[in-house]
Motif scaffolding. Structure first.
Motif, PDB file in Angstrom:
ATOM      1  N   SER A 236      25.431  15.514  -1.933  1.00 59.81           N
ATOM      2  CA  SER A 236      26.430  15.664  -0.883  1.00 59.81           C
ATOM      3  C   SER A 236      27.578  14.710  -1.157  1.00 59.81           C
ATOM      4  O   SER A 236      27.398  13.686  -1.828  1.00 59.81           O
ATOM      5  CB  SER A 236      25.823  15.382   0.491  1.00 59.81           C
ATOM      6  OG  SER A 236      25.346  14.047   0.564  1.00 59.81           O
ATOM      7  N   PHE A 237      28.742  15.044  -0.655  1.00 57.40           N
ATOM      8  CA  PHE A 237      29.897  14.180  -0.868  1.00 57.40           C
ATOM      9  C   PHE A 237      30.921  14.392   0.234  1.00 57.40           C
ATOM     10  O   PHE A 237      30.902  15.395   0.952  1.00 57.40           O
ATOM     11  CB  PHE A 237      30.530  14.440  -2.247  1.00 57.40           C
ATOM     12  CG  PHE A 237      31.118  15.821  -2.413  1.00 57.40           C
ATOM     13  CD1 PHE A 237      32.467  16.050  -2.172  1.00 57.40           C
ATOM     14  CD2 PHE A 237      30.331  16.883  -2.828  1.00 57.40           C
ATOM     15  CE1 PHE A 237      33.013  17.310  -2.323  1.00 57.40           C
ATOM     16  CE2 PHE A 237      30.873  18.141  -2.988  1.00 57.40           C
ATOM     17  CZ  PHE A 237      32.218  18.358  -2.735  1.00 57.40           C
ATOM     18  N   LEU A 242      39.529  14.825   4.073  1.00 56.84           N
ATOM     19  CA  LEU A 242      38.829  15.555   5.144  1.00 56.84           C
ATOM     20  C   LEU A 242      37.695  14.685   5.677  1.00 56.84           C
ATOM     21  O   LEU A 242      36.515  14.948   5.439  1.00 56.84           O
ATOM     22  CB  LEU A 242      38.280  16.882   4.618  1.00 56.84           C
ATOM     23  CG  LEU A 242      39.327  17.865   4.070  1.00 56.84           C
ATOM     24  CD1 LEU A 242      38.647  18.999   3.321  1.00 56.84           C
ATOM     25  CD2 LEU A 242      40.186  18.423   5.198  1.00 56.84           C
ATOM     26  N   PRO A 243      38.024  13.608   6.403  1.00 57.58           N
ATOM     27  CA  PRO A 243      36.980  12.694   6.876  1.00 57.58           C
ATOM     28  C   PRO A 243      36.041  13.368   7.856  1.00 57.58           C
ATOM     29  O   PRO A 243      36.449  14.214   8.659  1.00 57.58           O
ATOM     30  CB  PRO A 243      37.793  11.570   7.549  1.00 57.58           C
ATOM     31  CG  PRO A 243      39.094  12.195   7.907  1.00 57.58           C
ATOM     32  CD  PRO A 243      39.375  13.213   6.852  1.00 57.58           C
ATOM     33  N   GLY A 244      34.763  12.981   7.762  1.00 57.61           N
ATOM     34  CA  GLY A 244      33.758  13.518   8.675  1.00 57.61           C
ATOM     35  C   GLY A 244      33.158  14.838   8.244  1.00 57.61           C
ATOM     36  O   GLY A 244      32.239  15.343   8.896  1.00 57.61           O
ATOM     37  N   THR A 245      33.633  15.420   7.165  1.00 62.98           N
ATOM     38  CA  THR A 245      33.115  16.697   6.676  1.00 62.98           C
ATOM     39  C   THR A 245      32.278  16.455   5.430  1.00 62.98           C
ATOM     40  O   THR A 245      32.740  15.824   4.480  1.00 62.98           O
ATOM     41  CB  THR A 245      34.256  17.668   6.343  1.00 62.98           C
ATOM     42  OG1 THR A 245      35.093  17.816   7.492  1.00 62.98           O
ATOM     43  CG2 THR A 245      33.710  19.025   5.943  1.00 62.98           C
ATOM     44  N   ASN A 246      31.050  16.954   5.448  1.00 64.81           N
ATOM     45  CA  ASN A 246      30.148  16.819   4.303  1.00 64.81           C
ATOM     46  C   ASN A 246      30.169  18.097   3.472  1.00 64.81           C
ATOM     47  O   ASN A 246      30.127  19.207   4.009  1.00 64.81           O
ATOM     48  CB  ASN A 246      28.713  16.535   4.770  1.00 64.81           C
ATOM     49  CG  ASN A 246      28.561  15.133   5.320  1.00 64.81           C
ATOM     50  OD1 ASN A 246      29.134  14.185   4.791  1.00 64.81           O
ATOM     51  ND2 ASN A 246      27.800  14.996   6.384  1.00 64.81           N
ATOM     52  N   MET A 282      41.345  15.801  -5.830  1.00 64.92           N
ATOM     53  CA  MET A 282      40.868  14.983  -4.713  1.00 64.92           C
ATOM     54  C   MET A 282      39.796  14.005  -5.178  1.00 64.92           C
ATOM     55  O   MET A 282      38.970  14.334  -6.040  1.00 64.92           O
ATOM     56  CB  MET A 282      40.291  15.860  -3.601  1.00 64.92           C
ATOM     57  CG  MET A 282      41.310  16.582  -2.758  1.00 64.92           C
ATOM     58  SD  MET A 282      40.515  17.533  -1.425  1.00 64.92           S
ATOM     59  CE  MET A 282      41.940  18.060  -0.486  1.00 64.92           C
ATOM     60  N   TYR A 283      39.792  12.807  -4.598  1.00 62.08           N
ATOM     61  CA  TYR A 283      38.752  11.823  -4.860  1.00 62.08           C
ATOM     62  C   TYR A 283      37.620  12.008  -3.849  1.00 62.08           C
ATOM     63  O   TYR A 283      37.865  12.324  -2.684  1.00 62.08           O
ATOM     64  CB  TYR A 283      39.301  10.400  -4.793  1.00 62.08           C
ATOM     65  CG  TYR A 283      40.131  10.035  -5.988  1.00 62.08           C
ATOM     66  CD1 TYR A 283      39.526   9.621  -7.177  1.00 62.08           C
ATOM     67  CD2 TYR A 283      41.517  10.122  -5.956  1.00 62.08           C
ATOM     68  CE1 TYR A 283      40.291   9.303  -8.297  1.00 62.08           C
ATOM     69  CE2 TYR A 283      42.287   9.804  -7.065  1.00 62.08           C
ATOM     70  CZ  TYR A 283      41.666   9.395  -8.226  1.00 62.08           C
ATOM     71  OH  TYR A 283      42.410   9.090  -9.318  1.00 62.08           O
ATOM     72  N   ALA A 284      36.395  11.805  -4.306  1.00 59.13           N
ATOM     73  CA  ALA A 284      35.228  12.030  -3.462  1.00 59.13           C
ATOM     74  C   ALA A 284      34.275  10.849  -3.546  1.00 59.13           C
ATOM     75  O   ALA A 284      34.215  10.152  -4.571  1.00 59.13           O
ATOM     76  CB  ALA A 284      34.503  13.314  -3.888  1.00 59.13           C
ATOM     77  N   GLU A 285      33.522  10.642  -2.471  1.00 56.23           N
ATOM     78  CA  GLU A 285      32.454   9.648  -2.441  1.00 56.23           C
ATOM     79  C   GLU A 285      31.142  10.417  -2.448  1.00 56.23           C
ATOM     80  O   GLU A 285      30.817  11.131  -1.504  1.00 56.23           O
ATOM     81  CB  GLU A 285      32.562   8.781  -1.183  1.00 56.23           C
ATOM     82  CG  GLU A 285      31.635   7.585  -1.160  1.00 56.23           C
ATOM     83  CD  GLU A 285      31.999   6.516  -2.182  1.00 56.23           C
ATOM     84  OE1 GLU A 285      31.104   5.759  -2.585  1.00 56.23           O
ATOM     85  OE2 GLU A 285      33.179   6.454  -2.583  1.00 56.23           O
ATOM     86  N   VAL A 286      30.395  10.294  -3.541  1.00 61.87           N
ATOM     87  CA  VAL A 286      29.222  11.136  -3.779  1.00 61.87           C
ATOM     88  C   VAL A 286      27.946  10.370  -3.458  1.00 61.87           C
ATOM     89  O   VAL A 286      27.783   9.216  -3.873  1.00 61.87           O
ATOM     90  CB  VAL A 286      29.183  11.603  -5.248  1.00 61.87           C
ATOM     91  CG1 VAL A 286      28.040  12.587  -5.471  1.00 61.87           C
ATOM     92  CG2 VAL A 286      30.509  12.217  -5.646  1.00 61.87           C
TER      93      VAL A 286
END
Length: 363
Positions: A236-237, A242-246, A282-286
């Motif tokens: 998941s990331f 788009l904060p708050g969306t997984n 886009m950058y993502a936090e995984v």
């Protein structure tokens, strides 16, 4: 002072000195005996420590191509613009180059001429071959010459056919079509412009095409964890835009080698994007699931002592402290995977410090 009092005084002084000497000797002996200290102990457990890892990543188009001109020519029409959705084989732009068309027409003419010569020489040879069945009508030398001419004309025709095919390919470069479904993300050309392999401006492509219906999430996994990943594992990331969306994806590819610079392995995650919510770049936090190592043992995180020279745990055996060098693996809550000369069931000091010396008595 009277003699007997003097003797008594000397005896008292000697006795006091003797007692003091005796007490000092006993205190010194007691100081040599190590004092046992009490510490909370923890049992070493052998089990993989599954955990999750937070890593940064970047979203990239699943397929991306820069479209440059193959031949010299003028832009005749541009059928798309930035943001256009195109399908595989769809016309993107058309060039015009009269010299290429002339070369194609000339090659076509030469081929037709060579084909006609071959057809004539073949027909002549077949007629002479049929006539030669009657003895004395055709000389063997004439028949051989007719056959040789037919073969020469055949070779010439094949050469001109290859030249025509090459000219046709060059002509095809004047029509540029989409190699796959995607979106035009960049347009740097307009009708009337002269383009060609040697006329590129700032190395910019005529068009940029990206496939955005499916994306690649690329991240770098540290060396120590790269062997614990599994193809197909769900991750998941989140993205900053788009904060708050997984979002979810699956591990699809691993590089299989480590970067010399970062000592990490590139891992790609396929991300469906049919609604185009996510954008390339886009950058993502995984959040990456990591299986523990089957060869590791687990101790409390506070049991690991890290100094400038070594990293170790303090094992208690026969009421004595022993330092065992370890390497750390996964961390989860207050537990840590370690690798070293430890065995399941060993007792370690749960909260260890470098003040606990090796060989110290532990109660």
């Amino acid at each position: 002072m009277q003699p007997y009092k003097t003797i008594l005084y000397l005896m008292l002084v000697a006795g006091t000195a003797a007692m003091a000497s005796c007490n000092h000797s006993e205190a010194k002996q007691k100081a040599k005996i190590p004092v046992a200290k009490k510490y909370a102990l923890a049992t070493v457990v052998k089990q993989p420590l599954a955990t999750s890892l937070q890593l940064p990543g970047v979203l990239e188009a699943f397929e991306k191509v820069s479209i440059f001109p193959k031949v010299n020519g003028f832009i005749k029409t541009v059928a798309v613009d930035r943001g256009s959705h195109v399908h595989k084989g769809q016309l993107l732009l058309q060039l015009e180059a009269p010299e290429i068309m002339e070369q194609y027409m000339a090659a076509q003419s030469r081929y037709l001429q060579a084909a006609a010569l071959y057809a004539a020489s073949k027909d002549n040879f077949e007629r002479m071959l049929a006539t030669s069945e009657t003895p004395g009508t055709i000389a063997p030398h004439d028949l051989e010459m007719a056959r040789a001419k037919m073969l020469a004309d055949s070779a010439l025709m094949n050469t001109e056919k290859s030249n025509l095919a090459a000219a046709q390919v060059m002509k095809g470069y004047l029509i540029v079509t989409a190699p796959f479904d995607g979106v035009i993300t960049e347009r740097n050309i307009h009708p009337g412009a002269l383009v060609g392999p040697a006329t590129k401006v700032d190395d910019k492509p005529m068009l940029m095409l990206e496939q955005e219906g499916r994306l690649r999430l690329v991240l770098q996994v540290p060396e120590i964890l790269s062997a614990q990943l599994k193809d197909g594992a769900q991750v998941s990331f989140q993205v900053n835009a788009l904060p708050g969306t997984n979002f979810k994806g699956a591990i699809a590819r691993q590089a299989g080698t480590l970067s010399d610079r970062y000592r990490s392995e590139a891992v790609e995650i396929d991300v469906p994007n049919t609604d185009n919510t996510l954008k390339s770049g886009m950058y993502a936090e995984v959040t990456l699931p990591v299986d523990g190592s089957a060869k590791a043992v687990v101790v409390p995180g506070s049991a690991v002592v890290a100094s400038t020279e070594r990293k170790y745990v303090v094992v208690v055996k026969d009421h004595h402290a022993k330092w065992i060098d370890v390497q750390e693996g996964n961390h989860h809550n207050d537990s840590t995977e370690v690798f070293g000369n430890l065995h399941e069931g060993d007792q370690v000091i749960a909260v260890a410090t470098d003040e606990i010396k090796e060989g110290a008595i532990i109660d």
